[in-house]
Structures are given as structure tokens and as C-alpha cells.
Design a protein around this motif. Structure first.
Motif, mmCIF file in Angstrom:
data_model
loop_
_atom_site.group_PDB
_atom_site.id
_atom_site.type_symbol
_atom_site.label_atom_id
_atom_site.label_comp_id
_atom_site.label_asym_id
_atom_site.label_seq_id
_atom_site.Cartn_x
_atom_site.Cartn_y
_atom_site.Cartn_z
ATOM 1 N N THR A 243 0.798 -1.375 0.039
ATOM 2 C CA THR A 243 -0.111 0.115 -0.008
ATOM 3 C C THR A 243 0.868 1.107 0.066
ATOM 4 O O THR A 243 1.916 1.301 0.331
ATOM 5 C CB THR A 243 -0.942 -0.115 1.111
ATOM 6 O OG1 THR A 243 -1.891 1.043 1.152
ATOM 7 C CG2 THR A 243 -0.352 0.231 2.576
ATOM 8 N N GLN B 262 18.979 2.771 -0.249
ATOM 9 C CA GLN B 262 18.562 3.225 -1.352
ATOM 10 C C GLN B 262 17.999 4.980 -1.378
ATOM 11 O O GLN B 262 17.876 5.546 -2.414
ATOM 12 C CB GLN B 262 17.529 2.224 -2.149
ATOM 13 C CG GLN B 262 17.938 1.224 -2.459
ATOM 14 C CD GLN B 262 19.030 1.055 -3.334
ATOM 15 O OE1 GLN B 262 19.084 1.871 -4.427
ATOM 16 N NE2 GLN B 262 20.089 0.330 -2.942
ATOM 17 N N LEU B 263 17.919 5.169 -0.160
ATOM 18 C CA LEU B 263 17.157 6.610 0.188
ATOM 19 C C LEU B 263 17.804 7.772 -0.510
ATOM 20 O O LEU B 263 17.063 8.465 -1.377
ATOM 21 C CB LEU B 263 17.311 6.824 1.853
ATOM 22 C CG LEU B 263 16.303 7.941 2.194
ATOM 23 C CD1 LEU B 263 15.144 7.832 2.373
ATOM 24 C CD2 LEU B 263 17.307 8.803 3.598
ATOM 25 N N HIS B 264 18.970 7.896 -0.514
ATOM 26 C CA HIS B 264 19.554 9.183 -0.983
ATOM 27 C C HIS B 264 19.576 9.091 -2.714
ATOM 28 O O HIS B 264 19.191 10.252 -3.272
ATOM 29 C CB HIS B 264 20.985 9.554 -0.657
ATOM 30 C CG HIS B 264 20.855 9.626 0.863
ATOM 31 N ND1 HIS B 264 21.343 8.511 1.775
ATOM 32 C CD2 HIS B 264 20.914 10.725 1.484
ATOM 33 C CE1 HIS B 264 21.116 9.125 3.013
ATOM 34 N NE2 HIS B 264 20.910 10.309 3.026
HETATM 35 N N1 LIG Z 1 19.516 5.928 5.058
HETATM 36 C C1 LIG Z 1 19.855 6.813 5.800
HETATM 37 O O1 LIG Z 1 20.832 7.430 5.631
HETATM 38 C C2 LIG Z 1 18.546 7.635 6.781
HETATM 39 C C3 LIG Z 1 19.357 8.314 7.821
HETATM 40 C C4 LIG Z 1 18.367 8.820 8.705
HETATM 41 C C5 LIG Z 1 17.114 8.383 8.649
HETATM 42 N N2 LIG Z 1 16.580 7.414 7.593
HETATM 43 C C6 LIG Z 1 15.191 7.163 7.679
HETATM 44 O O2 LIG Z 1 15.147 5.761 7.713
HETATM 45 C C7 LIG Z 1 13.909 5.490 6.927
HETATM 46 C C8 LIG Z 1 13.834 4.337 5.964
HETATM 47 O O3 LIG Z 1 14.811 4.847 5.003
HETATM 48 P P1 LIG Z 1 16.000 4.102 4.246
HETATM 49 O O4 LIG Z 1 17.292 4.570 4.288
HETATM 50 O O5 LIG Z 1 15.723 2.499 4.500
HETATM 51 O O6 LIG Z 1 15.204 4.200 2.569
HETATM 52 P P2 LIG Z 1 14.919 3.396 1.504
HETATM 53 O O7 LIG Z 1 15.795 2.090 1.302
HETATM 54 O O8 LIG Z 1 14.673 4.188 0.310
HETATM 55 O O9 LIG Z 1 13.386 2.775 2.161
HETATM 56 C C9 LIG Z 1 12.375 3.693 2.339
HETATM 57 C C10 LIG Z 1 11.202 2.580 2.763
HETATM 58 O O10 LIG Z 1 10.103 3.598 2.608
HETATM 59 C C11 LIG Z 1 8.932 3.343 1.716
HETATM 60 N N3 LIG Z 1 8.139 4.254 1.428
HETATM 61 C C12 LIG Z 1 8.491 5.387 0.951
HETATM 62 N N4 LIG Z 1 7.365 6.135 0.306
HETATM 63 C C13 LIG Z 1 6.147 5.137 0.756
HETATM 64 C C14 LIG Z 1 4.959 5.387 0.316
HETATM 65 N N5 LIG Z 1 4.232 6.600 -0.378
HETATM 66 N N6 LIG Z 1 4.046 4.278 0.733
HETATM 67 C C15 LIG Z 1 4.629 3.218 1.255
HETATM 68 N N7 LIG Z 1 5.904 3.165 1.459
HETATM 69 C C16 LIG Z 1 6.685 4.188 1.396
HETATM 70 C C17 LIG Z 1 9.524 2.420 0.697
HETATM 71 O O11 LIG Z 1 8.731 1.466 0.399
HETATM 72 P P3 LIG Z 1 8.897 1.070 -1.476
HETATM 73 O O12 LIG Z 1 10.164 0.964 -1.753
HETATM 74 O O13 LIG Z 1 8.105 -0.310 -1.461
HETATM 75 O O14 LIG Z 1 8.077 2.176 -2.211
HETATM 76 C C18 LIG Z 1 10.873 1.875 1.230
HETATM 77 O O15 LIG Z 1 10.327 0.506 2.042
HETATM 78 C C19 LIG Z 1 13.401 6.821 6.325
HETATM 79 O O16 LIG Z 1 12.301 7.202 7.326
HETATM 80 C C20 LIG Z 1 14.496 7.723 6.540
HETATM 81 O O17 LIG Z 1 14.018 9.151 6.446
HETATM 82 C C21 LIG Z 1 17.524 6.908 6.804
#
Ligand SMILES: NC(=O)c1ccc[n+]([C@@H]2O[C@H](COP(=O)([O-])OP(=O)(O)OC[C@H]3O[C@@H](n4cnc5c(N)ncnc54)[C@H](OP(=O)(O)O)[C@@H]3O)[C@@H](O)[C@H]2O)c1
Length: 257
Positions: free
Chosen positions: A63, A191-193
């Protein structure tokens, strides 16, 4: 109960479980015996994560959490499937760069809708169930919610909101026996950035700069955040609530000079 199975019988719902920190957190909770509800948009990735989980097969909900009906579906389907909810991990999030001169209201809305509004709605709907089970909530915030960074305005603001949300909800629910905390990662390799617009080359440069921007001289791993989350969600952390917990290699303590 063995230390290894400390979440046995607990239903744990994780948003953004299809990638990065959420995926690693799902796998770690599965090793600790949890019954999992994993949500995200990408079904293929959710299935890949579910395959890496041990124990009972996770319940998957595909979702978009920016849709109010999507968020309602998450809670409805979780209760329909498991009959209860113990632990909510609000992890889904997006990033985009831009300072006050480059930003737009569209960017502000996109980031706040995913990072704040959906968390607000999901938590609101989850709370009555979590009070019943005397469970707890962990929000995934960021060091950017604790410190200001240039060229990252909406994202920093959204994570500051997540911190305040965490502390306010912790106070709202303390007398009901529900704990609410946040983890605040530094740069973690996911993958975030790149999804937020960085090229591969820019990302490698960014990771390289972590030697200086993090006291420990490196970016973190998803497992390092997952382990902090499962600790805070566990009965080893029963006196923790309203905590904003950096998991950032010391980045929040640093100040360039
Ligand atoms: N990586 C870092 O350096 C870092 C640092 C500080 C905080 N964070 C925080 O950690 C959390 C996870 O990030 P990550 O680094 O693991 O990034 P990621 O690998 O890009 O994963 C992000 C996740 O959020 C989901 N998502 C995004 N938009 C969505 C939507 N509209 N509906 C449903 N799901 C959604 C994605 O789902 P789909 O892929 O299925 O769309 C994915 O599972 C975030 O809140 C981020 O701000 C990350």
C-alpha cells in the motif's frame, strides 16, 4: 523464554519494510520470534524481504501510505489477520534536497505527507490496539531532526516534527502503559539518497565524506539501526519512553570548526 525468542507471540507492524532499514529490521525481528506485518509499495521487494525472514511467513500489505485509505487498510488487515497489534515501527520515509531558495510547496507537501502525515494517521489508528496489548512504538527519525543541515530544509523539518511527535505521543500514552521512542540514524547505506535524486557518483562522494562527518569515521549499516530498534521495542527497555536516540556514529555531537 530464550533470549533469542524475546518477541515470540508479539505482532510487529513495520512500514517501509520493502527496503533498507525497514527490511533489515523485519529480518532481525523475525530472528527474535516476532509475527510480522510488512508494508511497502513494491510487492516484489516485500516478497524478497519475506523470503529472508525466518519463522512464520510475514503478512504482507502492499500500500501507498500517502493514501488515507491505504493507511486504514494497514490497520484493518493487520487486526483481521492477527487479531491484535503489539509493536508499531514507523519507518517509511523519503528524502529530497533543496534549501529555502530551491524548495517548493510541492516538495514540502511530498515530504511531509510521507514522513509526518502518514505516521500521524497510522499511529492514531494503531494506538487503541497497542493500548490493549500494552505494546510500544518506535519511530525512525534522523540526525537531521536534531541538527540543522544546509540544502535539506523540508526533510530536516519533517524529522524535527517526528521527534516532537514522538515526545508528545510518549507523554499522551505513558499513563496507559505504552512506550513511544525514536531512533535517529546518521548516514546509513540504503537506497534513500539515490531515490531522492543523488547520482551514483554523488552518493559515493557523500559516503566518502562520512569519514569526516561521523565521529566513528564511516556511515552506518542497516543492521546497526535494526538492532537499536529491536532493543528499544523489547522488554529490555521498559524504562525508556519519549527518547530520541541517535544511532549515528557520533554525528549529532559534532560541530565543524
Ligand atoms: N539511509 C539513511 O541515511 C537514513 C538516515 C536517517 C534516517 N533515515 C530514515 O530511515 C527510514 C528508512 O529509510 P531507508 O534509508 O531505509 O530508505 P529506503 O531504502 O529508500 O526505504 C524507504 C522505505 O519507505 C517506503 N516508502 C516510501 N514512500 C512510501 C509510500 N508513499 N508508501 C509506502 N511506503 C513508502 C519504501 O517503500 P517502497 O520501496 O516499497 O516504495 C521503502 O520501503 C526513512 O524514514 C528515512 O528518512 C535514513
Amino acid at each position: 523464554m530464550s533470549e533469542k525468542m524475546k518477541f515470540s507471540g508479539k505482532v510487529v507492524l513495520i512500514t517501509g519494510a520493502s527496503s533498507g532499514i525497514g527490511a533489515a529490521t523485519a529480518i532481525h525481528f523475525s530472528k527474535l520470534g516476532a509475527d510480522l506485518v510488512l508494508t511497502g509499495r513494491n510487492k516484489e521487494n516485500l516478497l524478497l524481504v519475506a523470503d529472508q525472514c525466518v519463522g512464520p511467513k510475514p503478512f504482507l500489505i502492499q500500500t501507498d501510505i500517502t493514501k488515507e485509505t491505504g493507511v486504514k487498510d494497514i490497520i484493518y488487515n493487520t487486526i483481521d489477520h492477527f487479531g491484535k497489534l503489539d509493536i508499531l515501527i514507523n519507518n517509511a520515509g523519503i528524502i529530497e534536497s533543496g534549501g529555502i531558495e530551491e524548495t517548493s510547496l510541492e516538495q514540502y507537501d511530498r515530504i511531509f505527507t510521507v514522513n509526518v502525515r502518514s505516521m500521524y494517521q497510522l499511529t492514531m489508528l494503531a494506538v487503541p490496539h497497542i493500548i490493549k496489548t500494552q505494546g510500544n512504538i518506535v519511530n525512525v527519525s534522523s540526525v537531521t531532526g536534531m541538527r540543522a543541515f544546509p540544502n535539506l530544509l523540508s526533510y530536516c523539518m519533517s524529522k524535527a516534527a517526528v521527534n516532537q511527535f514522538t515526545e508528545c505521543v510518549a507523554l499522551d500514552l505513558a499513563s496507559k502503559g505504552v512506550r513511544v521512542n525514536a531512533v535517529n540514524p546518521g548516514v546509513i547505506v540504503t537506497q534513500l539518497h539515490k531515490r531522492g535524486g543523488m547520482t551514483e557518483e554523488q552518493y559515493q562522494e557523500f559516503l566518502n565524506s562520512c569519514k569526516k562527518s561521523h565521529a566513528l569515521g564511516r556511515p552506518g549499516t542497516v543492521d546497526e539501526v535494526a538492532k537499536a530498534i529491536t532493543f528499544i521495542a523489547s522488554d529490555d527497555a521498559t524504562f525508556m519512553t519519549g527518547n530520541i536516540v541517535p544511532v549515528d556514529g557520533g554525528k549529532h555531537s559534532m560541530c565543524p570548526r
